[in-house]
Enzyme design. Structure first.
Site, PDB file in Angstrom:
ATOM      1  N   GLU A  38      49.881  47.779  31.343  1.00 52.43           N
ATOM      2  CA  GLU A  38      50.760  48.479  30.400  1.00 52.43           C
ATOM      3  C   GLU A  38      52.198  48.473  30.973  1.00 52.43           C
ATOM      4  OE1 GLU A  38      49.592  52.606  30.395  1.00 52.43           O
ATOM      5  OE2 GLU A  38      50.812  53.125  28.653  1.00 52.43           O
ATOM      6  N   LYS A 109      50.481  51.620  20.984  1.00 58.60           N
ATOM      7  CA  LYS A 109      49.609  52.681  21.526  1.00 58.60           C
ATOM      8  C   LYS A 109      49.589  53.913  20.619  1.00 58.60           C
ATOM      9  CE  LYS A 109      48.775  55.037  25.968  1.00 58.60           C
ATOM     10  NZ  LYS A 109      49.327  55.179  27.340  1.00 58.60           N
ATOM     11  N   CYS A 142      45.537  51.957  27.857  1.00 56.87           N
ATOM     12  CA  CYS A 142      45.371  53.057  28.797  1.00 56.87           C
ATOM     13  C   CYS A 142      44.682  54.284  28.192  1.00 56.87           C
ATOM     14  CB  CYS A 142      46.730  53.396  29.430  1.00 56.87           C
ATOM     15  SG  CYS A 142      46.510  54.175  31.049  1.00 56.87           S
TER      16      CYS A 142
HETATM   17  C1  ACM Z   1      48.330  56.346  30.523  1.00 57.12           C
HETATM   18  O1  ACM Z   1      47.950  56.342  29.354  1.00 57.12           O
HETATM   19  N1  ACM Z   1      49.284  55.520  30.930  1.00 57.12           N
HETATM   20  C2  ACM Z   1      47.722  57.230  31.515  1.00 57.12           C
END
Ligand code: ACM
Length: 263
Positions: A38, A109, A142
């Site tokens: 990420e 995301k 993530c």
């Molecule tokens: C995250 O979502 N970077 C912990």
């Protein structure tokens, strides 16, 4: 198929150096699909939305998408990369998929972690699955691990491999991804980063231990806790098409969504 993870150690704000580090880590190792962390080119700890917006890029026109497409062209592979995306006033924590010299698609995301809520807008696209020829690849990022709905949605859309760029700071995800793999009978490939970043008097440590889990819940490979490296394994994506947990239990066909809705 060869599935590889690049576990890098991005330096905040140093895109060129971070790209170079990835290229050097990969070297002449071969994979059909590489998954990178990420926010792998910018680092993680933006002060606020404005700072993230300043370094974010338009996709697919700006440099980092072109860099990834060229990376894939030179190696005749596909690759997934996490990066900050700008779209008008909005900034997203995004993952892109490229193939040889071409941009394929993106995921923004949805489940933002902690202060990411002050830095990014919530993703506004459904969980995507892309057919790269050798496999159907789903994208999540993530903290989406904490929502079983993410991996399930990708599975219901046909993913055989879940590509999971990450910047993990809590210790639970690697274990949880074994369950995500088992409950969906998919491959789960978490590309985490290592290193730390200091912001507003607090230091954030990223936990490494990138991993590839099979549909049986077996950990095929784990990377180190604290050093940049690549891991690559041979795997057969079609294993994920058999959803049987026992001869009598097909994990998807045996679902009963009629009982899952909130009362
Ligand atoms: C995250 O979502 N970077 C912990």
């Amino acid at each position: 198929m060869r599935l590889g993870i690049v576990q890098s150690s991005p330096q905040f704000g140093k895109k060129q150096e971070n790209r170079k580090q990835i290229e050097e880590l990969v070297g002449d190792q071969q994979a059909d699909l590489w998954i990178m962390p990420e926010l792998a080119l910018t680092g993680y700890e933006f002060k606020n939305h404005a700072e993230a917006h300043d370094v974010a890029e338009a996709i697919p026109h700006d440099d980092s998408t072109k860099w990834l497409a060229d990376f894939c062209g030179e190696r005749n592979c596909s690759a997934v990369l996490g990066l900050a995306e700008r779209d008008g006033r909005h900034v997203y924590n995004t993952a892109i998929l490229c193939g040889p010299h071409r941009y394929v698609g993106r995921y923004r995301k949805i489940h933002l972690f902690d202060k990411e809520k002050e830095r990014f807008d919530v993703g506004n696209l459904p969980f995507p699955v892309f057919n790269i020829g050798l496999a159907r690849v789903g994208l999540m990022i993530c903290f989406d691990w904490r929502y079983p709905e993410a991996a399930r949605a990708l599975t219901l859309r046909g993913a055989q491999v879940i590509a999971h760029p990450s910047n993990l700071v809590m210790p639970f995800c690697q274990q949880a991804m074994i369950t995500r793999a088992l409950e969906n009978r998919v491959f789960c490939a978490t590309a985490n980063r290592v290193g730390s970043e200091r912001h507003a008097g607090r230091t954030v440590h990223f936990t490494g231990e990138s991993q590839i889990v099979s549909p049986d819940g077996a950990i095929l490979l784990t990377a180190a806790k604290d050093k940049p490296q690549c891991i690559v394994t041979e795997m057969d994506p079609q294993t994920a098409d058999d959803k049987h947990a026992t001869p009598f239990n097909d994990l998807l066909k045996d679902r009963h969504p009629e009982f899952y809705a909130r009362q």
